[in-house]
Design a protein around this motif. Structure first.
Motif, short mmCIF file in Angstrom:
data_model
loop_
_atom_site.label_atom_id
_atom_site.label_comp_id
_atom_site.label_asym_id
_atom_site.label_seq_id
_atom_site.Cartn_x
_atom_site.Cartn_y
_atom_site.Cartn_z
N GLN A 1 14.88 65.37 48.50
CA GLN A 1 15.93 66.34 48.21
C GLN A 1 16.97 66.41 49.32
O GLN A 1 18.17 66.48 49.06
CB GLN A 1 15.30 67.72 47.96
CG GLN A 1 14.57 67.81 46.63
CD GLN A 1 13.79 69.09 46.47
OE1 GLN A 1 13.34 69.70 47.44
NE2 GLN A 1 13.63 69.52 45.24
N HIS A 2 16.52 66.34 50.58
CA HIS A 2 17.48 66.38 51.68
C HIS A 2 18.22 65.05 51.80
O HIS A 2 19.45 65.01 51.82
CB HIS A 2 16.78 66.69 53.01
CG HIS A 2 17.73 66.72 54.17
ND1 HIS A 2 18.10 65.59 54.85
CD2 HIS A 2 18.42 67.74 54.73
CE1 HIS A 2 18.97 65.91 55.80
NE2 HIS A 2 19.17 67.21 55.75
N TYR A 3 17.47 63.98 51.83
CA TYR A 3 18.03 62.65 52.01
C TYR A 3 18.90 62.25 50.82
O TYR A 3 19.91 61.56 50.97
CB TYR A 3 16.84 61.71 52.22
CG TYR A 3 16.97 60.26 51.91
CD1 TYR A 3 17.43 59.36 52.86
CD2 TYR A 3 16.53 59.74 50.69
CE1 TYR A 3 17.48 58.00 52.61
CE2 TYR A 3 16.58 58.39 50.43
CZ TYR A 3 17.06 57.52 51.39
OH TYR A 3 17.11 56.18 51.13
N GLY A 4 18.50 62.72 49.63
CA GLY A 4 19.21 62.32 48.43
C GLY A 4 20.59 62.91 48.29
O GLY A 4 21.44 62.36 47.58
N ALA A 5 20.83 64.04 48.95
CA ALA A 5 22.12 64.71 48.80
C ALA A 5 23.27 63.80 49.23
O ALA A 5 24.33 63.78 48.60
CB ALA A 5 22.13 66.00 49.61
N PHE A 6 23.06 63.02 50.27
CA PHE A 6 24.11 62.12 50.76
C PHE A 6 24.42 61.05 49.73
O PHE A 6 25.58 60.80 49.39
CB PHE A 6 23.66 61.48 52.08
CG PHE A 6 24.69 60.57 52.69
CD1 PHE A 6 25.65 61.05 53.56
CD2 PHE A 6 24.70 59.20 52.40
CE1 PHE A 6 26.60 60.21 54.12
CE2 PHE A 6 25.64 58.35 52.96
CZ PHE A 6 26.59 58.86 53.82
N ASP A 7 23.37 60.39 49.22
CA ASP A 7 23.58 59.32 48.24
C ASP A 7 24.25 59.84 46.98
O ASP A 7 25.17 59.21 46.43
CB ASP A 7 22.24 58.68 47.86
CG ASP A 7 21.70 57.75 48.94
OD1 ASP A 7 22.47 57.39 49.85
OD2 ASP A 7 20.51 57.39 48.86
N GLU B 1 23.39 61.62 59.64
CA GLU B 1 24.10 62.21 58.51
C GLU B 1 23.34 62.03 57.20
O GLU B 1 23.56 62.77 56.23
CB GLU B 1 25.51 61.63 58.39
CG GLU B 1 25.60 60.21 57.88
CD GLU B 1 25.34 59.14 58.93
OE1 GLU B 1 25.49 57.94 58.63
OE2 GLU B 1 24.95 59.50 60.08
N VAL B 2 22.43 61.08 57.17
CA VAL B 2 21.61 60.84 55.99
C VAL B 2 20.22 61.47 56.15
O VAL B 2 19.74 62.19 55.27
CB VAL B 2 21.47 59.33 55.71
CG1 VAL B 2 20.59 59.09 54.48
CG2 VAL B 2 22.83 58.69 55.52
N HIS B 3 19.58 61.21 57.27
CA HIS B 3 18.18 61.59 57.46
C HIS B 3 18.01 62.91 58.20
O HIS B 3 16.89 63.41 58.32
CB HIS B 3 17.44 60.49 58.22
CG HIS B 3 17.41 59.18 57.50
ND1 HIS B 3 16.41 58.82 56.63
CD2 HIS B 3 18.30 58.15 57.49
CE1 HIS B 3 16.66 57.62 56.14
NE2 HIS B 3 17.81 57.20 56.64
N GLY B 4 19.10 63.46 58.72
CA GLY B 4 19.02 64.69 59.49
C GLY B 4 18.75 64.43 60.96
O GLY B 4 18.42 63.31 61.36
N LYS B 5 18.86 65.47 61.77
CA LYS B 5 18.73 65.31 63.22
C LYS B 5 17.35 64.86 63.64
O LYS B 5 17.19 64.16 64.64
CB LYS B 5 19.11 66.61 63.91
CG LYS B 5 20.61 66.92 63.82
CD LYS B 5 20.97 68.16 64.62
CE LYS B 5 22.47 68.41 64.57
NZ LYS B 5 22.85 69.61 65.36
N THR B 6 16.32 65.27 62.91
CA THR B 6 14.97 64.85 63.27
C THR B 6 14.60 63.51 62.65
O THR B 6 13.64 62.87 63.07
CB THR B 6 13.92 65.88 62.81
OG1 THR B 6 13.85 65.86 61.36
CG2 THR B 6 14.26 67.27 63.29
N GLY B 7 15.33 63.09 61.63
CA GLY B 7 14.95 61.92 60.85
C GLY B 7 14.10 62.28 59.65
O GLY B 7 14.01 61.51 58.69
#
Length: 311
Positions: A223-229, A82-88
């Motif tokens: 940008q992807h990882y930051g959206a969760f935080d 949910e943070v890093h995405g399915k691939t990481g």
């Protein structure tokens, strides 16, 4: 000054990837002897693949990469897609890695390399501590062959998986307890510190301006990882956890630390994985860790941006 010999144990993961970029920058005074991967942010099959992809992007396909433990010591694996995405590594697209995965298990590599050393190797751990705990259990003599372990893990106050526990220690609290009580010199870069290392819009803009393949990848990951935080915490940007370990190895003066006794909760379902930090010596237990309390965030991002520019 001779480059500091290190082994990086990680679970890439967006912030692990950025930590690797920092460690592998041409001017970084680190001699990376190998990279070991563990299940954590994503399963092991992805963490070893991601590590190879990142090394190839960084121009270091010469580095040996070892896959390690596919699950925690006692508990089922918890991941963080949910943070890093399915691939990481969601947010960027990289080609399938061509560099080989080493045939030896990561634990075997750790034991063999440390037992052949004279105590000069530092371990930088960025994920759950399963690989290192298993190595200690299999060969306790490695404890006297490790110069220092610098750990991204734990929290003095609030966790990020539960109110008590930080992700890496929550995933494998028993491994964290093995490592933290092994008598090895240990510096704990904990969540209270990494939450000070926010990639603000100004800091992101400085990375964007570099306009290199590695800076572009860093930006995509952030940008992807930051959206969760940003949604969860209401911050102006994402936190950078794992690169703080590498920053400590490169510029320890960026951090303030104090010695303290730490222990990891392993039995309570309510607080399992909590890092109990005796910051004020309220017990008679001697300090067993150097606990980071703060970071010069501006200096950290200057180091990161400068390193990305050199890559």
């Amino acid at each position: 000054m001779a480059a500091k010999p290190i082994i990086i144990d990680c679970d890439p993961g967006a912030d692990d990837a950025i930590a690797l970029f920092l460690a592998l920058a041409p001017t970084a005074s680190l001699d990376v002897l190998g990279i070991t991967t563990v299940a954590g942010n994503v399963p092991l099959g992805l963490t070893q693949r991601n590590a190879r992809q990142i090394c190839e992007l960084a121009g270091r396909s010469d580095l040996p990469i070892y896959a390690g433990c596919p699950r925690p010591l006692l508990r089922p694996l918890l991941t963080a897609e949910e943070v890093h995405g399915k691939t990481g590594l969601d947010g960027i697209t990289l080609p399938e890695p061509q560099m080989p995965l080493q045939k030896s298990h990561a634990v075997h590599f750790l034991i063999q390399t440390l037992m052949e050393s004279s105590g000069e190797i530092t371990l930088a751990t960025l994920g759950p501590l399963t690989n290192l705990a298993v190595a200690i259990i299999q060969q306790p003599a490695i404890c006297t062959r490790i110069k220092e372990i610098v750990v991204m893990g734990g929290a003095i106050t609030q966790g990020n998986v539960t109110p008590s526990a930080e992700f890496n220690f929550y995933v494998d609290p028993h491994a964290a307890q093995v490592v933290c009580t092994a008598g090895i010199p240990l510096t704990l870069i904990n969540l209270d510190v990494t939450h000070q290392a926010i990639a603000t819009p100004t800091r992101m803009a400085a990375i964007r301006a570099l306009n290199t393949p590695i800076s572009t990848a860093t930006l995509g990951l952030l940008q992807h990882y930051g959206a969760f935080d940003m949604q969860r915490y209401g911050t102006s940007g994402p936190f950078l956890h794992d690169p703080c370990v590498i920053a400590y190895l490169l510029q320890p003066e960026l951090f303030t630390c104090r010695p303290a006794y730490i222990e990891i909760e392993t039995t309570s379902e309510l607080t399992i994985g909590r890092t109990v930090v005796d910051r004020w010596q309220s017990t008679d237990r001697a300090p067993n860790a150097n606990v980071a309390l703060s970071i010069n965030a501006e200096g950290f991002y200057q180091l990161l941006t400068r390193s990305l520019a050199e890559a």
